[in-house]
Scaffold this active site. Sequence first.
Site, PDB file in Angstrom:
ATOM      1  N   SER A 110       0.730  -1.135   0.030  1.00 28.55           N
ATOM      2  CA  SER A 110      -0.086   0.063  -0.009  1.00 28.55           C
ATOM      3  C   SER A 110       0.725   1.250  -0.196  1.00 28.55           C
ATOM      4  O   SER A 110       0.395   2.388  -0.263  1.00 28.55           O
ATOM      5  CB  SER A 110      -0.991   0.083   1.130  1.00 28.55           C
ATOM      6  OG  SER A 110      -0.278   0.105   2.469  1.00 28.55           O
ATOM      7  N   HIS A 134      -5.392  -4.126  -1.433  1.00 29.00           N
ATOM      8  CA  HIS A 134      -5.431  -3.067  -2.362  1.00 29.00           C
ATOM      9  C   HIS A 134      -5.365  -3.497  -3.755  1.00 29.00           C
ATOM     10  O   HIS A 134      -4.975  -2.953  -4.696  1.00 29.00           O
ATOM     11  CB  HIS A 134      -4.045  -2.175  -2.191  1.00 29.00           C
ATOM     12  CG  HIS A 134      -4.292  -1.374  -0.996  1.00 29.00           C
ATOM     13  ND1 HIS A 134      -4.808   0.072  -1.068  1.00 29.00           N
ATOM     14  CD2 HIS A 134      -4.044  -1.422   0.506  1.00 29.00           C
ATOM     15  CE1 HIS A 134      -4.629   0.677   0.216  1.00 29.00           C
ATOM     16  NE2 HIS A 134      -4.201  -0.279   0.916  1.00 29.00           N
ATOM     17  N   LYS A 170     -12.140  -0.612   0.379  1.00 24.67           N
ATOM     18  CA  LYS A 170     -11.447   0.481  -0.467  1.00 24.67           C
ATOM     19  C   LYS A 170     -12.142   0.472  -1.692  1.00 24.67           C
ATOM     20  O   LYS A 170     -13.323   1.258  -2.047  1.00 24.67           O
ATOM     21  CB  LYS A 170     -10.154  -0.377  -0.563  1.00 24.67           C
ATOM     22  CG  LYS A 170      -9.507  -0.261   0.745  1.00 24.67           C
ATOM     23  CD  LYS A 170      -8.220  -0.821   0.819  1.00 24.67           C
ATOM     24  CE  LYS A 170      -6.989  -0.348   2.116  1.00 24.67           C
ATOM     25  NZ  LYS A 170      -7.903  -1.017   3.194  1.00 24.67           N
TER      26      LYS A 170
END
Length: 396
Positions: A186, A214, A244
């Site tokens: 990340s 991610h 996310k």
Amino acid sequence: MTSKSLQSFLDENIADLKERGLYNEIDPVQGPNGPIITINGKKLINLSSNNYLGLATDERLKKVAKEAVDSHGVGAGAVRTINGTLDLHLALEKKLAEFKGTEAVISFQSGFNCNMAAISAVMDKNDAILSDQLNHASIIDGCRLSKAKIIPFNHSDMDDLRKKAKEAVDSGDYNKIMVITDGVFSMDGDVAKLPEIVEIAEEFDLITYVDDAHGSGVLGKGAGTVKHFGLQDKIDFQMGTLSKAIGVVGGYVAGKGDLIDWLKVRSRPFLFSTAVTPADAAAATKAVELLMESTELNEKLWENADYLKEGLKNLGFDIGDSETPITPCVIGDEKDTQKFSKKLNEAGVYAKSIVFPTVPRGTGRVRNMPSAAHTKEMLDDAIAIYEKVGKEMGLI
């Protein structure tokens, strides 16, 4: 009355953090967390959100969330193992399993909870975990909680991983050995070398665990890093978040049916914490359905990411070796990084500074997270502001 020793500890350590440029101030957002946000009454181009696909404010998700509140209420009312498992949770897990290409899925309240839950449910003091040195804090804490022997290997260094895997196996000290890695890292945006990791895991009979927080919604046309490499049948644990790219909140672990059954009876956050809300479950399911139906948002994300990367690189900023939309501007010194972020903010861009302990000392950076919701005009304005502030500070 506050303990004197506690107050002394707080005063001394908070002052130290501020002195070294490591004290993080929280900026409340007034309204939705979209491509433009409002902080302290000022509108800013938002380059700090994990809302990769813009789904956190998507009208289709908002609609099903409202309907779920009307049909199921605002809370699940219990832990999953008593009577907090709603039909909406089962629908979410079924859709996620289809999305990830696995037999089954278990959902949790957050991605952090996933790593705390799943690692410690399988690994114990008689085991060892080979962990990439740049793994996320939740992986590190999950490994610690398991009480297994933690053996770090150099970041994405497959020779070091092979060497340490062989040493661990040859020692005969461990019942089970796991290799665990982020799918996408990340802070730098680089991608784990999953094909090589799987090859080493098969050679030494390692359990494989990928934290794809991610990567899901970003790589593999949205299905994640494991799907990107076509390794769905080779990875034992696929962990992902719903907070996310999915745009809601929560997390999940995908894998074989037997593994998921075990996690349902042995993972502590599943057993002892109330389930995610009906609205969250419904909205997350809708988001996954949208990603399975179309790659339009994923393609727009990558288009915007490439555009921003090119613009910042052409200005002379150090954007590292990111292979994903995560775009760091590495400044180095912590105080300079904080100052740079503040000046960007004053000029109209919200790009949060990231410093130690989130990243190693001396590698402070402003991390940019372009999304599918940004327009080219927004990105052009952001690049122009980066140029102005960068030149003012002598960074470019």
